[in-house]
Motif scaffolding. Structure first.
Motif, PDB file in Angstrom:
ATOM      1  N   PHE A   1      -9.739 -16.347 -19.819  1.00  0.00           N
ATOM      2  CA  PHE A   1     -10.681 -15.371 -20.359  1.00  0.00           C
ATOM      3  C   PHE A   1     -11.819 -15.967 -21.189  1.00  0.00           C
ATOM      4  CE2 PHE A   1      -6.799 -12.858 -19.668  1.00  0.00           C
ATOM      5  CZ  PHE A   1      -7.328 -11.849 -18.894  1.00  0.00           C
ATOM      6  N   LYS A   2     -11.790 -17.271 -21.456  1.00  0.00           N
ATOM      7  CA  LYS A   2     -12.870 -17.837 -22.253  1.00  0.00           C
ATOM      8  C   LYS A   2     -14.191 -17.776 -21.475  1.00  0.00           C
ATOM      9  CE  LYS A   2     -12.842 -22.699 -20.846  1.00  0.00           C
ATOM     10  NZ  LYS A   2     -12.946 -24.083 -21.318  1.00  0.00           N
ATOM     11  N   GLU A   3     -15.281 -17.650 -22.199  1.00  0.00           N
ATOM     12  CA  GLU A   3     -16.595 -17.622 -21.563  1.00  0.00           C
ATOM     13  C   GLU A   3     -16.988 -19.035 -21.149  1.00  0.00           C
ATOM     14  OE1 GLU A   3     -19.072 -15.732 -24.446  1.00  0.00           O
ATOM     15  OE2 GLU A   3     -18.516 -13.717 -23.807  1.00  0.00           O
ATOM     16  N   ASP A   4     -17.338 -19.180 -19.880  1.00  0.00           N
ATOM     17  CA  ASP A   4     -17.613 -20.498 -19.332  1.00  0.00           C
ATOM     18  C   ASP A   4     -18.766 -20.405 -18.334  1.00  0.00           C
ATOM     19  OD1 ASP A   4     -17.554 -23.091 -18.431  1.00  0.00           O
ATOM     20  OD2 ASP A   4     -15.740 -22.844 -17.221  1.00  0.00           O
ATOM     21  N   PRO A   5     -20.010 -20.433 -18.816  1.00  0.00           N
ATOM     22  CA  PRO A   5     -21.163 -20.324 -17.900  1.00  0.00           C
ATOM     23  C   PRO A   5     -21.216 -21.429 -16.863  1.00  0.00           C
ATOM     24  CG  PRO A   5     -21.870 -21.004 -20.107  1.00  0.00           C
ATOM     25  CD  PRO A   5     -20.431 -20.568 -20.214  1.00  0.00           C
ATOM     26  N   GLU A   6     -20.597 -22.576 -17.167  1.00  0.00           N
ATOM     27  CA  GLU A   6     -20.602 -23.672 -16.204  1.00  0.00           C
ATOM     28  C   GLU A   6     -19.781 -23.338 -14.959  1.00  0.00           C
ATOM     29  OE1 GLU A   6     -22.601 -26.394 -16.517  1.00  0.00           O
ATOM     30  OE2 GLU A   6     -23.292 -25.130 -18.167  1.00  0.00           O
ATOM     31  N   TYR A   7     -18.873 -22.362 -15.081  1.00  0.00           N
ATOM     32  CA  TYR A   7     -18.106 -21.957 -13.902  1.00  0.00           C
ATOM     33  C   TYR A   7     -19.043 -21.440 -12.810  1.00  0.00           C
ATOM     34  CZ  TYR A   7     -14.944 -19.601 -10.725  1.00  0.00           C
ATOM     35  OH  TYR A   7     -14.275 -19.222  -9.577  1.00  0.00           O
TER      36      TYR A   7
ATOM     37  N   ASN B   1     -17.570 -12.547 -12.511  1.00  0.00           N
ATOM     38  CA  ASN B   1     -17.843 -11.338 -13.302  1.00  0.00           C
ATOM     39  C   ASN B   1     -17.735 -11.637 -14.787  1.00  0.00           C
ATOM     40  OD1 ASN B   1     -18.379  -8.564 -12.109  1.00  0.00           O
ATOM     41  ND2 ASN B   1     -16.844  -9.346 -10.683  1.00  0.00           N
ATOM     42  N   ARG B   2     -16.786 -12.472 -15.134  1.00  0.00           N
ATOM     43  CA  ARG B   2     -16.546 -12.806 -16.536  1.00  0.00           C
ATOM     44  C   ARG B   2     -17.669 -13.667 -17.115  1.00  0.00           C
ATOM     45  NH1 ARG B   2     -14.081 -11.255 -21.146  1.00  0.00           N
ATOM     46  NH2 ARG B   2     -13.649 -13.036 -22.478  1.00  0.00           N
ATOM     47  N   ASN B   3     -18.297 -14.513 -16.287  1.00  0.00           N
ATOM     48  CA  ASN B   3     -19.172 -15.557 -16.830  1.00  0.00           C
ATOM     49  C   ASN B   3     -20.629 -15.506 -16.395  1.00  0.00           C
ATOM     50  OD1 ASN B   3     -17.147 -17.215 -18.321  1.00  0.00           O
ATOM     51  ND2 ASN B   3     -16.229 -17.370 -16.296  1.00  0.00           N
ATOM     52  N   HIS B   4     -20.992 -14.664 -15.407  1.00  0.00           N
ATOM     53  CA  HIS B   4     -22.362 -14.755 -14.905  1.00  0.00           C
ATOM     54  C   HIS B   4     -23.397 -14.314 -15.930  1.00  0.00           C
ATOM     55  CE1 HIS B   4     -21.911 -10.437 -14.034  1.00  0.00           C
ATOM     56  NE2 HIS B   4     -23.210 -10.375 -13.890  1.00  0.00           N
ATOM     57  N   ASN B   5     -23.048 -13.371 -16.804  1.00  0.00           N
ATOM     58  CA  ASN B   5     -24.007 -12.949 -17.835  1.00  0.00           C
ATOM     59  C   ASN B   5     -24.318 -14.089 -18.803  1.00  0.00           C
ATOM     60  OD1 ASN B   5     -24.484 -10.335 -16.951  1.00  0.00           O
ATOM     61  ND2 ASN B   5     -22.740  -9.491 -18.075  1.00  0.00           N
ATOM     62  N   GLU B   6     -23.301 -14.872 -19.153  1.00  0.00           N
ATOM     63  CA  GLU B   6     -23.515 -16.009 -20.050  1.00  0.00           C
ATOM     64  C   GLU B   6     -24.357 -17.089 -19.372  1.00  0.00           C
ATOM     65  OE1 GLU B   6     -22.781 -16.522 -23.333  1.00  0.00           O
ATOM     66  OE2 GLU B   6     -22.394 -14.365 -23.225  1.00  0.00           O
ATOM     67  N   PHE B   7     -24.135 -17.275 -18.077  1.00  0.00           N
ATOM     68  CA  PHE B   7     -24.934 -18.238 -17.330  1.00  0.00           C
ATOM     69  C   PHE B   7     -26.406 -17.813 -17.318  1.00  0.00           C
ATOM     70  CE2 PHE B   7     -26.853 -19.302 -13.171  1.00  0.00           C
ATOM     71  CZ  PHE B   7     -26.853 -20.687 -13.280  1.00  0.00           C
ATOM     72  N   ILE B   8     -26.654 -16.543 -17.042  1.00  0.00           N
ATOM     73  CA  ILE B   8     -28.028 -16.022 -17.019  1.00  0.00           C
ATOM     74  C   ILE B   8     -28.665 -16.134 -18.403  1.00  0.00           C
ATOM     75  CG2 ILE B   8     -29.403 -13.909 -16.739  1.00  0.00           C
ATOM     76  CD1 ILE B   8     -27.377 -13.138 -14.504  1.00  0.00           C
ATOM     77  N   LYS B   9     -27.904 -15.800 -19.423  1.00  0.00           N
ATOM     78  CA  LYS B   9     -28.406 -15.890 -20.797  1.00  0.00           C
ATOM     79  C   LYS B   9     -28.803 -17.333 -21.125  1.00  0.00           C
ATOM     80  CE  LYS B   9     -27.097 -14.490 -25.513  1.00  0.00           C
ATOM     81  NZ  LYS B   9     -27.254 -15.759 -26.220  1.00  0.00           N
ATOM     82  N   LYS B  10     -28.006 -18.265 -20.656  1.00  0.00           N
ATOM     83  CA  LYS B  10     -28.303 -19.670 -20.915  1.00  0.00           C
ATOM     84  C   LYS B  10     -29.577 -20.097 -20.192  1.00  0.00           C
ATOM     85  CE  LYS B  10     -25.836 -24.087 -21.301  1.00  0.00           C
ATOM     86  NZ  LYS B  10     -24.559 -24.792 -21.071  1.00  0.00           N
TER      87      LYS B  10
END
Length: 440
Positions: free
Chosen positions: A97-103, A409-418
């Motif tokens: 569940f950790k946020e991982d934009p690199e995924y 689904n869990r990480n794409h928002n963090e990737f976009i934010k980055k």
């Protein structure tokens, strides 16, 4: 839940109660454990069907809960086992569940056959990866319908403030097929007191198509705008790789209309895949017309398509390239691609992210539309910050496994934010995605 999941849950409950048929085994603790096992099973079913918890995690949780339920807690060894289990579960949950934009970046890099990504800033394409490969759009295609809606509003063909009975889009509502999108939109309409005598403004229906991704609103708007007009808009926009748009709910119901009592899932999948694109779209349109005419009542249908059939539907949704949608986002982001009236309407419909806390302080404009099925996760967006910098980002992923879908689904928002927040991050992304298969 699929058939095997139901069999697993029912099997666990059955074998828990089976020993109680023996009167000697029917002790109070045994009965309590059996009852609690049923409670656990019900909670797992609710978690999967209502909260959309991934099946694998729910079943692991159920087995673990039943294991702990049947342990003898008076023994010190069992307490040690419990501590070890909790430790492993905690570590596992952290990594899951950790946020991982690199995924997201790693997924793109490993799956060029089913992934596309584009990122542009100030009219310069900074990252272009598999940009000319056609992917299933899912609900991302609703941007085209929003543009045609804006054009017809500007031409006074339709009145955005026209009051429409909720029964009109409701005719196209197929329960259990939109992840609660339509009911979520209706709830917002009630909370904002936008319903008068059972009617809402046409403009609210258009916004519900984008903000909540209501398929019912989408198919209703196709009826209002005209499917031919929507597809002609694709040509006028110059989207060379974009497939024709057709009714979403009509396509979902194709298996229902073609179902033979002796046909199993495997045969249905084969039948659907053997339909030509033209025949498939024609059937979807025929069902749509039947719904329009009242010959088919979606409220009478208890849809329960298997994942295999859903996969065919997902694969056959209209497709386009990331390049098409980056071009589209750029047009909306510019000041001269559309008339002012058209652009104002498009932006009003698409810029729901401006209501997200913090975005108004950073952006002048921020519009987006995603699209997802059990196998697809897409995003298309544009933005302009207060310094005048413009951005366009398109992310298309297809053929996802359950695990990939969950993690993206869990990480794409963090990737976009980055991508937006770190000015030099695009260089790392471009370097990682550079290969002979990339579209540079």
């Amino acid at each position: 839940m699929n058939l095997y999941a139901w069999i697993g849950v029912i099997g666990i409950v059955f074998f828990t109660w089976l020993p109680l048929l023996n009167k000697k085994m029917r002790t109070r603790p045994a009965i309590v454990r059996a009852i609690l096992t049923i409670v656990i099973a019900i909670m797992v079913i609710l978690a999967i069907t209502l909260l959309h918890i991934p099946l694998l995690f729910a079943m692991i949780g159920m087995i673990l809960a039943i294991f702990l339920l049947n342990m003898n807690w008076s023994r010190r060894r069992n307490l040690i086992i419990l501590g070890v289990v909790i430790g492993f579960v905690g570590i596992g949950a952290y990594f899951v569940f950790k946020e991982d934009p690199e995924y997201v970046l790693n997924h793109l890099e490993r799956h060029p056959e089913s992934s596309s990504f584009m990122f542009a800033k100030n009219d310069s394409s900074l990252v272009s990866y598999q940009a000319n490969e056609r992917r299933s759009l899912a609900s991302t295609m609703k941007i085209i319908i929003a543009i045609e809606y804006a054009e017809q509003v500007a031409q006074d063909k339709i009145d955005p403030q026209q009051k429409v009975s909720l029964d009109e889009p409701g005719r196209f509502y197929l329960k259990g097929t939109d992840g609660g999108a339509h009911s979520g939109w209706l709830e917002e309409m009630k909370e904002e007191d936008r319903i008068e005598d059972g009617k809402v403004a046409l403009h609210d229906i258009a916004k519900g198509m984008i903000t909540y991704s209501s398929n019912a609103n989408t198919d209703y708007l196709l009826s209002v705008l005209g499917i031919d007009e929507v597809n002609q808009r694709i040509e006028k926009l110059g989207l060379k790789h974009h497939e024709p748009i057709y009714p979403i709910v009509g396509a979902i119901l194709i298996p229902e209309e073609m179902q033979d009592k002796d046909m199993d899932d495997k045969e249905m999948v084969s039948t659907l895949r053997n339909l030509s694109d033209e025949a498939y779209r024609k059937k979807a349109l025929e069902i749509h017309r039947d719904i329009e005419a009242g010959k088919l009542q979606t409220s009478d249908i208890d849809y329960n398509g298997s994942l295999k059939i859903q996969k065919v539907w997902s694969d056959r949704l209209p497709g386009a390239t990331a390049g098409d949608y980056q071009k589209l986002m750029k047009m909306i982001n510019q000041e001269d691609a559309f008339s002012k009236d058209v652009q104002d309407t498009i932006r009003d419909v698409l810029e729901w992210p401006m209501d997200v806390p913090g975005n108004e302080e950073r952006f002048v404009h921020f519009g987006a539309k995603g699209g997802s099925t059990a196998f697809v996760l897409n995003q298309a967006m544009y933005a302009e910050d207060h310094d005048g910098n413009t951005f366009e980002l398109v992310l298309f992923t297809d053929d996802l496994s359950l695990w990939q879908s969950f993690k993206l689904n869990r990480n794409h928002n963090e990737f976009i934010k980055k991508m937006f927040d770190e000015p030099e991050y695009w260089k790392d992304v471009k370097k990682a995605l550079s290969s002979e298969d990339s579209e540079e």
